[in-house]
Design a protein around this motif. Structure first.
Motif, PDB file in Angstrom:
ATOM      1  N   LYS A  47      -1.834   0.568   5.982  1.00 23.79           N
ATOM      2  CA  LYS A  47      -0.450   0.652   5.947  1.00 23.79           C
ATOM      3  C   LYS A  47       0.252   0.969   6.911  1.00 23.79           C
ATOM      4  O   LYS A  47       1.414   0.367   7.307  1.00 23.79           O
ATOM      5  N   TYR A  62       4.147  -5.389   7.071  1.00 18.46           N
ATOM      6  CA  TYR A  62       4.728  -4.373   6.598  1.00 18.46           C
ATOM      7  C   TYR A  62       5.840  -4.412   5.904  1.00 18.46           C
ATOM      8  O   TYR A  62       6.936  -4.959   6.465  1.00 18.46           O
ATOM      9  N   GLY A  64       7.263  -2.071   3.250  1.00 21.13           N
ATOM     10  CA  GLY A  64       7.560  -0.778   2.427  1.00 21.13           C
ATOM     11  C   GLY A  64       8.874  -0.354   2.770  1.00 21.13           C
ATOM     12  O   GLY A  64       9.600  -0.858   3.565  1.00 21.13           O
TER      13      GLY A  64
END
Length: 133
Positions: A47, A62, A64
């Protein structure tokens, strides 16, 4: 033509992340903080490598919110960012050519300043005069 912020490959990013998190797990202060939140180190490293690939190479993947994660953790302190960045800089210097290490370090420090400010702003403020003990 590459759109990357600086000359680095996805494999080099993966290597830096792997070396860095091995050092994190051994760190006397940061190890327990990360260890309290990371259950699956290979998934976490993947991640975070995705975060850096997006930030540096502009690769999708990604999605997030690092600020939200650091603020919500509860045990991440502003002073942890100084330790984190020192360890990250050491990893960059040991793992990458000097130009790439310096460029990535500059980006990491800019991101780290923002995260640190978010964590500082999120901490509860005490009303009244400060305790001078």
């Amino acid at each position: 033509m590459s759109l990357a912020r600086f000359d680095i490959t996805a494999d080099q990013i993966d290597q830096v992340v792997k070396v860095f998190y091995a050092a994190i797990r051994r760190h006397e202060v940061l190890g327990p903080v990360f260890g309290g939140h990371v259950e699956d180190w290979p998934s976490h490293e993947e991640k975070i490598a995705g975060f850096w690939k997006k930030a540096i190479l502009y690769q999708p993947g990604y999605d997030g919110n690092p600020m939200q994660v650091h603020m919500a953790a509860g045990d991440v302190r502003p002073e942890h960012f100084t330790l984190w960045l020192a360890l990250f800089d050491e990893t960059l210097r040991r793992t990458l050519p000097a130009d790439a290490a310096a460029a990535w370090s500059q980006l990491a420090h800019r991101i780290g300043r923002g995260l640190r400010m978010g964590v500082e702003d999120f901490r509860p403020q005490h009303s009244g005069p400060p305790s001078l003990r």
